[in-house]
Scaffold this motif. Structure first.
Motif, PDB file in Angstrom:
ATOM      1  N   MET A   1       0.850  -1.194   0.000  1.00 26.46           N
ATOM      2  CA  MET A   1       0.000   0.000   0.000  1.00 26.46           C
ATOM      3  C   MET A   1       0.883   1.240   0.000  1.00 26.46           C
ATOM      4  SD  MET A   1      -2.728   1.218   2.882  1.00 26.46           S
ATOM      5  CE  MET A   1      -3.708  -0.252   2.663  1.00 26.46           C
ATOM      6  N   LYS A   2       0.661   2.128  -0.978  1.00 29.33           N
ATOM      7  CA  LYS A   2       1.420   3.368  -1.025  1.00 29.33           C
ATOM      8  C   LYS A   2       0.607   4.498  -0.410  1.00 29.33           C
ATOM      9  CE  LYS A   2       4.281   2.192  -4.981  1.00 29.33           C
ATOM     10  NZ  LYS A   2       4.786   2.619  -6.312  1.00 29.33           N
ATOM     11  N   HIS A   3       1.298   5.506   0.043  1.00 28.13           N
ATOM     12  CA  HIS A   3       0.606   6.621   0.677  1.00 28.13           C
ATOM     13  C   HIS A   3       1.297   7.918   0.313  1.00 28.13           C
ATOM     14  CE1 HIS A   3       3.910   6.897   3.553  1.00 28.13           C
ATOM     15  NE2 HIS A   3       3.784   5.611   3.777  1.00 28.13           N
ATOM     16  N   PHE A  16      13.189  -4.378   8.237  1.00 25.59           N
ATOM     17  CA  PHE A  16      13.505  -5.566   7.462  1.00 25.59           C
ATOM     18  C   PHE A  16      12.927  -6.753   8.221  1.00 25.59           C
ATOM     19  CE2 PHE A  16      16.049  -9.413   7.043  1.00 25.59           C
ATOM     20  CZ  PHE A  16      15.931  -9.644   5.677  1.00 25.59           C
ATOM     21  N   VAL A  17      12.095  -7.558   7.536  1.00 20.56           N
ATOM     22  CA  VAL A  17      11.391  -8.648   8.204  1.00 20.56           C
ATOM     23  C   VAL A  17      11.696  -9.953   7.476  1.00 20.56           C
ATOM     24  CG1 VAL A  17       9.159  -9.533   8.957  1.00 20.56           C
ATOM     25  CG2 VAL A  17       9.575  -7.072   8.937  1.00 20.56           C
ATOM     26  N   HIS A  18      12.370 -10.849   8.175  1.00 22.85           N
ATOM     27  CA  HIS A  18      12.688 -12.165   7.616  1.00 22.85           C
ATOM     28  C   HIS A  18      11.391 -12.942   7.405  1.00 22.85           C
ATOM     29  CE1 HIS A  18      14.824 -15.681   6.578  1.00 22.85           C
ATOM     30  NE2 HIS A  18      14.986 -16.209   7.776  1.00 22.85           N
ATOM     31  N   HIS A  19      11.330 -13.723   6.335  1.00 23.98           N
ATOM     32  CA  HIS A  19      10.080 -14.368   5.938  1.00 23.98           C
ATOM     33  C   HIS A  19       9.984 -15.828   6.353  1.00 23.98           C
ATOM     34  CE1 HIS A  19      13.058 -15.040   2.760  1.00 23.98           C
ATOM     35  NE2 HIS A  19      12.416 -16.145   2.470  1.00 23.98           N
ATOM     36  N   GLN A  20      10.990 -16.362   7.059  1.00 24.76           N
ATOM     37  CA  GLN A  20      10.945 -17.756   7.484  1.00 24.76           C
ATOM     38  C   GLN A  20      10.428 -17.837   8.908  1.00 24.76           C
ATOM     39  OE1 GLN A  20      11.411 -20.383   5.770  1.00 24.76           O
ATOM     40  NE2 GLN A  20      11.645 -22.028   7.235  1.00 24.76           N
ATOM     41  N   GLY A  21       9.436 -18.720   9.157  1.00 21.13           N
ATOM     42  CA  GLY A  21       8.827 -18.793  10.471  1.00 21.13           C
ATOM     43  C   GLY A  21       7.781 -17.697  10.635  1.00 21.13           C
ATOM     44  N   ARG A  22       7.034 -17.768  11.714  1.00 17.28           N
ATOM     45  CA  ARG A  22       5.928 -16.831  11.924  1.00 17.28           C
ATOM     46  C   ARG A  22       6.303 -15.617  12.758  1.00 17.28           C
ATOM     47  NH1 ARG A  22       1.572 -20.223  14.856  1.00 17.28           N
ATOM     48  NH2 ARG A  22       3.436 -21.098  15.823  1.00 17.28           N
ATOM     49  N   GLY A  23       7.295 -15.781  13.669  1.00 13.92           N
ATOM     50  CA  GLY A  23       7.531 -14.771  14.696  1.00 13.92           C
ATOM     51  C   GLY A  23       7.914 -13.416  14.158  1.00 13.92           C
ATOM     52  N   HIS A  24       8.731 -13.366  13.096  1.00 13.40           N
ATOM     53  CA  HIS A  24       9.202 -12.087  12.574  1.00 13.40           C
ATOM     54  C   HIS A  24       8.034 -11.227  12.086  1.00 13.40           C
ATOM     55  CE1 HIS A  24      13.063 -14.133  12.693  1.00 13.40           C
ATOM     56  NE2 HIS A  24      12.552 -15.078  11.930  1.00 13.40           N
ATOM     57  N   VAL A  25       7.171 -11.817  11.267  1.00 10.67           N
ATOM     58  CA  VAL A  25       6.025 -11.080  10.719  1.00 10.67           C
ATOM     59  C   VAL A  25       5.041 -10.713  11.824  1.00 10.67           C
ATOM     60  CG1 VAL A  25       4.018 -11.269   9.201  1.00 10.67           C
ATOM     61  CG2 VAL A  25       6.263 -12.039   8.409  1.00 10.67           C
ATOM     62  N   GLU A  26       4.815 -11.624  12.767  1.00 16.21           N
ATOM     63  CA  GLU A  26       3.890 -11.333  13.863  1.00 16.21           C
ATOM     64  C   GLU A  26       4.372 -10.146  14.695  1.00 16.21           C
ATOM     65  OE1 GLU A  26       2.159 -15.868  14.576  1.00 16.21           O
ATOM     66  OE2 GLU A  26       3.846 -15.133  15.749  1.00 16.21           O
ATOM     67  N   ARG A  27       5.664 -10.106  14.982  1.00 16.43           N
ATOM     68  CA  ARG A  27       6.205  -8.984  15.759  1.00 16.43           C
ATOM     69  C   ARG A  27       6.049  -7.674  14.992  1.00 16.43           C
ATOM     70  NH1 ARG A  27      10.222 -12.976  17.418  1.00 16.43           N
ATOM     71  NH2 ARG A  27      11.645 -12.463  15.716  1.00 16.43           N
ATOM     72  N   ALA A  28       6.433  -7.688  13.726  1.00 11.96           N
ATOM     73  CA  ALA A  28       6.359  -6.465  12.929  1.00 11.96           C
ATOM     74  C   ALA A  28       4.927  -5.975  12.819  1.00 11.96           C
ATOM     75  CB  ALA A  28       6.958  -6.711  11.544  1.00 11.96           C
ATOM     76  N   SER A  29       3.994  -6.876  12.556  1.00  7.36           N
ATOM     77  CA  SER A  29       2.590  -6.482  12.407  1.00  7.36           C
ATOM     78  C   SER A  29       2.042  -5.870  13.688  1.00  7.36           C
ATOM     79  CB  SER A  29       1.749  -7.698  11.995  1.00  7.36           C
ATOM     80  OG  SER A  29       2.157  -8.202  10.743  1.00  7.36           O
ATOM     81  N   ALA A  30       2.364  -6.488  14.824  1.00 13.70           N
ATOM     82  CA  ALA A  30       1.885  -5.956  16.098  1.00 13.70           C
ATOM     83  C   ALA A  30       2.440  -4.564  16.352  1.00 13.70           C
ATOM     84  CB  ALA A  30       2.273  -6.896  17.239  1.00 13.70           C
ATOM     85  N   LEU A  31       3.711  -4.358  16.052  1.00 13.63           N
ATOM     86  CA  LEU A  31       4.318  -3.044  16.258  1.00 13.63           C
ATOM     87  C   LEU A  31       3.690  -1.998  15.344  1.00 13.63           C
ATOM     88  CD1 LEU A  31       8.135  -3.673  16.717  1.00 13.63           C
ATOM     89  CD2 LEU A  31       6.567  -2.593  18.325  1.00 13.63           C
ATOM     90  N   ASP A  52      -1.137  -8.490   6.358  1.00 17.77           N
ATOM     91  CA  ASP A  52      -2.488  -8.094   5.956  1.00 17.77           C
ATOM     92  C   ASP A  52      -3.056  -7.109   6.979  1.00 17.77           C
ATOM     93  OD1 ASP A  52      -3.072  -9.693   8.153  1.00 17.77           O
ATOM     94  OD2 ASP A  52      -4.008 -11.285   6.978  1.00 17.77           O
ATOM     95  N   ASP A  53      -4.013  -6.331   6.528  1.00 23.60           N
ATOM     96  CA  ASP A  53      -4.749  -5.391   7.392  1.00 23.60           C
ATOM     97  C   ASP A  53      -3.836  -4.447   8.154  1.00 23.60           C
ATOM     98  OD1 ASP A  53      -7.174  -6.574   6.650  1.00 23.60           O
ATOM     99  OD2 ASP A  53      -6.986  -8.098   8.200  1.00 23.60           O
ATOM    100  N   LEU A  54      -2.821  -3.915   7.464  1.00 23.56           N
ATOM    101  CA  LEU A  54      -1.946  -2.950   8.121  1.00 23.56           C
ATOM    102  C   LEU A  54      -2.523  -1.543   7.979  1.00 23.56           C
ATOM    103  CD1 LEU A  54       1.617  -4.177   7.046  1.00 23.56           C
ATOM    104  CD2 LEU A  54       0.376  -4.652   9.169  1.00 23.56           C
ATOM    105  N   PRO A  55      -2.167  -0.635   8.879  1.00 19.77           N
ATOM    106  CA  PRO A  55      -2.657   0.743   8.773  1.00 19.77           C
ATOM    107  C   PRO A  55      -2.167   1.419   7.499  1.00 19.77           C
ATOM    108  CG  PRO A  55      -1.709   0.311  10.939  1.00 19.77           C
ATOM    109  CD  PRO A  55      -1.359  -0.860  10.084  1.00 19.77           C
ATOM    110  N   SER A  56      -2.825   2.494   7.147  1.00 21.91           N
ATOM    111  CA  SER A  56      -2.499   3.194   5.897  1.00 21.91           C
ATOM    112  C   SER A  56      -1.105   3.806   5.926  1.00 21.91           C
ATOM    113  CB  SER A  56      -3.527   4.291   5.625  1.00 21.91           C
ATOM    114  OG  SER A  56      -3.541   5.243   6.679  1.00 21.91           O
TER     115      SER A  56
END
Length: 381
Positions: A1-3, A16-31, A52-56
């Motif tokens: 999404m561009k803004h 920078f978010v590593h794509h292996q495993g779930r923890g990296h993406v989960e942490r980034a999304s929560a932050l 998914d469903d990240l803020p604008s």
């Protein structure tokens, strides 16, 4: 999404978010969801579809994987790798493109912080480009020159666990930079136990031993689990995740393999005891559930899961075994020991519901400190 950058205030954060495993993406999304909606964020990841469903205010940019070849490589593996690098093979166009994309954004955006989860090379790239970075610290034997360079050059170190799980070799200099965020990015809420058991079709008196295989590796072997299930026929043994089937395993009827499921919280709420590896998401979910836990680390780079299991054992949170028990007697001994040593209150105390909010406040305070102008005296003054 561009803004439109005009919509937001403040210099952006990069991730920078590593794509292996779930923890990296989960942490980034929560932050990202917890940061001020006026703080723009640029995420660099090889699998942007994981978000998914990240803020604008957030934009996810696809970059090539730093670890997977494309077939266009011209390797020169005869060139030595310096001690300050881990994964930096020569002749990989994907790595060049990924690093160029991030370096170009550094020059264009002047980010307030670059948060690296995880890569020692990306951390050092940010530092070389004069961008302050926050390095996510994971467990493991990471005293090598590459990790130390990333830690030493960081403005802050983000540790996604409780301080009770700190490794003894984390230095005072590292600890001074650390922010501990137990439970960051992990939904630790569980349904009612009785309701979960009804949904799963498990009787109220039947013991349930749950085996969790994490998402970052190749999973468990079925054979030792069959030995365990035969040793305790009065209990149901259920596995979630990938299980490698063994031709020689004679599995009893009380052992079921469910594969990947969407209702892990139901299974955790229904369980009486857990056998699992020590990936970040798995750890936080089990600790929040307060269950007796046999922690058996899977292979990971730098002995990450081994050191996490040792930390859990030191803190009295799990029974660490180096491998699955290999006989019925060993299984019975391990199960008796983990039940005798179990302290659910101590487990639950190591997970915080405020992890994302406290981390967002810490990052904003760090950015504000870095943004404060420091007058440089002119020559002759």
């Amino acid at each position: 999404m561009k803004h439109d950058p005009g919509e937001f205030a403040g210099r952006p954060f990069g991730m920078f978010v590593h794509h292996q495993g779930r923890g990296h993406v989960e942490r980034a999304s929560a932050l990202i969801r917890t940061l001020s909606p006026r703080r723009p964020v640029r995420v660099f990841c090889a699998r942007p579809e994981l978000f998914d469903d990240l803020p604008s205010a957030a934009e996810v940019v696809a970059i090539p994987s730093l670890f997977e070849p494309t077939g266009r490589e011209r390797p020169a593996d005869w060139i030595d790798t310096p001690e300050t690098l881990h994964c930096a093979p020569v002749g990989w166009p994907g790595i060049r493109q990924a690093m160029a994309t991030m370096a170009g954004w550094f020059a264009e955006a002047d980010p307030a912080l670059m948060i690296c989860d995880v890569s020692a090379e990306v951390s050092q790239l940010a530092r070389i480009c004069s961008v302050p970075h926050v390095k996510v610290v994971q467990h493991g034997r990471r005293g090598d020159a590459g990790h130390r360079a990333a830690y030493d050059g960081a403005a802050g170190l983000l540790v996604p666990c409780h301080a009770d799980l700190a490794q003894p070799d984390w230095t005072d200099a590292m600890r001074a930079k650390m922010h501990f965020a137990p439970g960051l990015g992990v939904d630790t809420a569980l349904p009612d136990r009785a309701a979960a058991r009804r949904r799963l079709g498990i009787g109220t008196e039947r013991e349930l031993i749950l085996v969790l295989s994490g998402g970052g590796g190749s999973g468990w072997s079925a054979a030792p689990l069959g030995v365990g299930a035969r040793a305790l026929p009065q209990a149901d043994w259920v596995t979630l995740g990938h299980i490698a089937r063994d031709w020689h395993a004679t599995e009893p009827a009380n052992l079921r393999h469910m594969g990947w499921v969407e209702n892990v919280p139901d299974w955790l709420a229904a369980a009486d005891l857990v056998i699992a590896s020590t990936g970040n998401t798995t750890c936080q979910q089990i600790l929040a559930a307060g269950l007796p836990w046999i922690a058996v680390p899977e292979w990971r780079y730098f002995d990450e899961q081994v050191e996490k299991a040792r930390a859990l054992s030191r803190a009295g949170l799990a029974l660490h075994l180096p491998h699955m028990p290999s006989s019925a007697d060993d299984w019975r001994d391990a199960l008796a020991q983990v039940r005798a040593d179990h302290d659910p209150d101590r487990q639950r105390a190591t997970v915080s519901q405020d992890a994302a909010a406290s981390t967002a406040r810490w990052l904003e305070a760090l950015a504000a400190r870095l943004d404060a102008p420091i007058p440089i005296p002119l020559a002759g003054e």
